[in-house]
Enzyme design. Structure first.
Site, PDB file in Angstrom:
ATOM      1  N   SER A 225      -1.939   0.697 -12.304  1.00  0.00           N
ATOM      2  CA  SER A 225      -2.411   0.820 -10.926  1.00  0.00           C
ATOM      3  C   SER A 225      -3.613  -0.104 -10.692  1.00  0.00           C
ATOM      4  O   SER A 225      -3.547  -1.301 -10.984  1.00  0.00           O
ATOM      5  CB  SER A 225      -2.743   2.290 -10.641  1.00  0.00           C
ATOM      6  N   ASP A 289       8.294   2.412  -7.266  1.00  0.00           N
ATOM      7  CA  ASP A 289       6.842   2.549  -7.282  1.00  0.00           C
ATOM      8  C   ASP A 289       6.246   1.832  -6.067  1.00  0.00           C
ATOM      9  O   ASP A 289       6.494   0.641  -5.835  1.00  0.00           O
ATOM     10  CB  ASP A 289       6.303   1.956  -8.587  1.00  0.00           C
ATOM     11  N   HIS A 379       5.048   6.153  -9.208  1.00  0.00           N
ATOM     12  CA  HIS A 379       3.847   5.489  -9.710  1.00  0.00           C
ATOM     13  C   HIS A 379       3.216   6.244 -10.882  1.00  0.00           C
ATOM     14  O   HIS A 379       2.364   5.696 -11.579  1.00  0.00           O
ATOM     15  CB  HIS A 379       2.831   5.352  -8.567  1.00  0.00           C
TER      16      HIS A 379
END
Length: 404
Positions: A225, A289, A379
């Site tokens: 991320s 994602d 994610h």
């Protein structure tokens, strides 16, 4: 919003840890009677963050050993997952579970936010046949609005011959508010009295000492991320400063669910320098994602080798993940259909692959949220860990050695 969001997050995490440490509702009643109720300590090695509850696995996959092309990706995503937890958890995990050398867990200063909001864990994976230092940047914490600020700061800084770089990520990595990316930390500036060191400079100097003292050691950089964005930018500043020792000893960059960090010119700059220094850059994307599909494909572009896994954990090397922009007409329906499939799959994983793949109720709750906002549960680290363990990586393998 920072205080109420942080308070809500602390309440949720404390309740989850209270239930876990006391063995659920029955355990709480039993411990009350025995006067042995366990109160969570946020600094303890047993304390899990909200992200930690979405995937509680601690063990490395014993089937993926050093020498296997998937070793570093598999180790990296486990480190990325662990980094969401506190320093004591990471130290206990790395030293006791993984039998590796813990080098530290630090909070780093953001000169623009005037707070220490960037976290990095470092450890050393050493055996008779290899000596690798791992630098892992923590990703966005869901209840930390300062992390959100870094993510959504879509302004950019432009460097001659390098290109435009995402402003929020540059600030989080340690850019100085008074002089930008000077080669050294400038003393005597208006922000010289910092509450913590700046990430890039401290990590760079720490690596220099470690590499000078250990001639055979190399290092990799990783992150999930927001952490993936910082991992992608870290070598860019090394190139900018011509840090030859570090560039010679840097083996690769492994990012997971990484957002876009720069424009086309920056991507070309990175590609040229990665090839020049023989540094592998693998950008892992699981299915739908949301984060790799932002900021939108306009000014900001991806670079590096994209390893894409579909919802059956089948990998492929692609130029860009399908539906490269999150808000796309074609992707909207397909993502929602896949979200339904992932909810159903949640009940079947342990039956098909074993107890290590059982999904807890926190992650299942995220899967339900994904029916309304697809791409959020994708994610989570769970699917990235599963991808490195379950994905047939023959195509990745051949691509890796073809470009080595």
């Amino acid at each position: 919003m920072s205080m109420p969001v942080a308070l809500m997050g602390a309440t949720v995490e404390n309740l989850l840890n209270f239930l876990r440490l006391n063995g659920g509702f029955r355990g709480i009643l039993r411990n009350i009677i025995r006067v042995k109720l366990v109160i969570p300590d946020r600094e303890a090695a047993t304390y899990l963050s909200f992200i930690g509850f979405t995937d509680t696995r601690m063990e490395l996959d014993s089937n993926i050993e050093h020498g296997n092309p998937m070793y570093y990706p598999a180790l990296s995503i486990m480190a990325c997952k662990a980094a969401y937890n506190n320093a004591a958890y990471n130290q206990a995990l790395i030293e006791c579970q993984w039998k590796m050398e813990f080098l530290g867990f630090k909070n780093y200063w953001n000169d623009f936010l005037q707070r220490a909001e960037t976290q990095v864990v470092m450890f050393r994976d050493k055996s008779v046949d290899h000596d690798t230092i791992v630098v892992c940047f923590r990703g966005t914490q869901p209840f930390n609005t300062d992390d959100w600020s870094s993510d959504v700061d879509l302004s950019w800084f432009q460097f001659p011959r390098i290109g435009k770089i995402h402003s929020g990520f540059s600030k989080a990595l340690g850019m100085q508010s008074s002089v930008g990316w000077a080669k050294q930390v400038v003393c005597g500036s208006t922000h010289s009295e910092r509450g913590a060191p700046l990430a890039y400079y401290d990590i760079r100097d720490t690596l220099k000492v470690l590499l000078e003292n250990n001639p055979e050691a190399k290092f990799i950089v990783t992150g999930h991320s927001l952490g993936g964005a910082l991992a992608a930018l870290f070598p860019a500043i090394l190139f900018y400063h011509k840090e030859q020792l570090l560039l010679e000893r840097m083996e690769g960059v492994y990012t997971f669910g990484q957002p876009r960090v720069g424009d086309d010119t920056f991507g070309d700059y990175m590609g040229k320098n990665l090839r020049k220094h023989n540094i592998h850059f693998f950008r892992y994307v699981y299915c739908n994602d949301m984060v790799p599909r932002v900021p939108f494909d306009g000014l900001f572009k991806h670079f590096g080798t994209c390893v894409y896994y579909n919802s059956k954990y089948q990998p492929s090397i692609v130029d860009e993940e399908p539906y490269k922009n999150y808000f796309s007409t074609g992707g909207s329906i397909a993502m929602r259909i896949n979200a339904v499939y992932e909810v159903i799959r949640s009940f079947l994983m342990s039956n098909e692959y074993g107890s290590d793949y059982r999904e807890g109720w926190v992650l299942f709750g995220m899967r339900i949220v994904g029916l309304l906002i697809p791409g959020i549960p994708a994610h989570c680290a769970q699917d990235y860990v599963n991808s490195t363990r379950l994905g047939s990586f023959h195509r990745v393998l051949s691509h890796h050695f073809h470009h080595k």
